[in-house]
Write a protein that holds these residues in place. Structure first.
Motif, short mmCIF file in Angstrom:
data_model
loop_
_atom_site.label_atom_id
_atom_site.label_comp_id
_atom_site.label_asym_id
_atom_site.label_seq_id
_atom_site.Cartn_x
_atom_site.Cartn_y
_atom_site.Cartn_z
N GLY A 1 0.79 -1.22 0.00
CA GLY A 1 0.00 0.00 0.00
C GLY A 1 0.82 1.27 0.00
N ARG A 2 2.10 1.16 0.30
CA ARG A 2 2.90 2.40 0.35
C ARG A 2 4.06 2.36 -0.64
NH1 ARG A 2 2.74 6.39 5.29
NH2 ARG A 2 3.70 8.16 4.27
N ILE A 3 4.10 1.34 -1.47
CA ILE A 3 5.20 1.26 -2.44
C ILE A 3 4.97 2.27 -3.56
CG2 ILE A 3 6.22 -0.18 -4.26
CD1 ILE A 3 6.01 -2.55 -2.37
N ARG A 4 6.00 3.00 -3.85
CA ARG A 4 5.91 4.00 -4.91
C ARG A 4 5.81 3.28 -6.25
NH1 ARG A 4 9.47 6.93 -8.42
NH2 ARG A 4 8.47 8.94 -8.91
N LYS A 5 4.80 3.64 -7.03
CA LYS A 5 4.61 3.01 -8.33
C LYS A 5 5.62 3.60 -9.32
CE LYS A 5 1.02 0.87 -6.67
NZ LYS A 5 1.42 1.21 -5.27
N PRO A 6 6.06 2.78 -10.27
CA PRO A 6 6.99 3.28 -11.30
C PRO A 6 6.33 4.44 -12.05
CG PRO A 6 6.74 0.89 -11.45
CD PRO A 6 5.69 1.37 -10.49
#
Lengths: 179, 179
Positions: free
Chosen positions: A160-165
């Motif tokens: 839920g907090r991973i930065r999307k490419p």
């Protein structure tokens, strides 16, 4: 009661808490950070019992956060000092000091302590800093990316907090979580 | 086992730890920070027992760090969210992540997670910043001064790290402690 097993978790937060042992461990680290080092000082500072204090000092030493040194002979007297690893905990302590001050402890007119630069006397705060530009970053703008040590559980937990490419940098910029 | 009495201490560190309850409380906050919010998610994420988890969720709610919200009816399902106060803990969590990564968790090739700016993707770090100049301050240069909430015990405890008034600014500048 020190919990077991935190050290083995693939999580830096759990690892650091595992090293500290518990909240008494953290208060001992606070005392060392503020310059105390003797057994009786820790007793006085936090009201910790002898049994708990002895246990936590041993545990912090085993974790490499503190060392024990003789400062007097006849009779021998010892004091505890932070190791380099132990001093790293200062950042956590200072973060807690800052947050506790923001929260306004009940019954106090204001913070008990301010952090200042020893040379200039200017107030110092714990902040999030962009390592490339040196600019401060707002907490809600901080996301995470997976590192080489990320296991399956870490990937799932952080999803839920991973930065999307970046499809277009401006669209993915802000916190996609609901919190 | 949640220890009692930390909330009453005139110390921001003790106060924040009192609010968190214990290390399980911190891991739940970590999970919320990363975007998890459901009971079963917390169970899976840390392997916490039902008894401990229920207890810690109640305690964190009582401390005003989290709220419980229905996200579905028939059957009713609830999730937990960080309050504004709860989000403040992010700084402590990020400090722990950073330190744990520095320490190199055993058996990992590198950090599990990196903190990044959601917009730029640049790495973000927790740092000490001079509030007047915006310059970063080295941890060993940080001293403390007494605030309006400092009681007798705080004064005594902090004596070794209190910044001395400036006779000549350049002489008092550095860490007078032995650690």
């Amino acid at each position: 009661m020190r919990s077991k097993g935190f050290e083995g978790m693939t999580c830096s937060v759990a690892c650091v808490m595992g090293a500290l042992g518990d909240r008494w461990g953290m208060l001992i680290m606070r005392d060392l950070f503020l310059g105390l080092g003797r057994y009786e000082d820790f007793r006085r500072s936090s009201g910790v019992t002898n049994a708990t204090l002895s246990d936590r000092l041993k545990a912090l030493k085993a974790q490499g956060l503190i060392t024990r040194q003789r400062y007097q002979t006849r009779p021998d007297r010892h004091e505890y000092l932070l190791t380099e690893k132990g001093r790293d905990i200062g950042l956590v302590l200072m973060s807690m000091m800052q947050i506790g001050s923001q929260w306004n402890l009940p019954g106090l007119e204001g913070p008990a302590l301010y952090l200042v630069d020893g040379s200039s006397g200017h107030k110092v705060k714990v902040a999030l800093v962009d390592t490339e530009t040196g600019q401060q970053v707002s907490p809600q703008d901080v996301m995470v990316t997976l590192g080489p040590g990320a296991d399956e559980l870490t990937r799932w937990r952080s999803a839920g907090r991973i930065r999307k490419p970046e499809p277009s940098e401006s669209e993915t910029g802000h916190d996609q979580r609901k919190t």
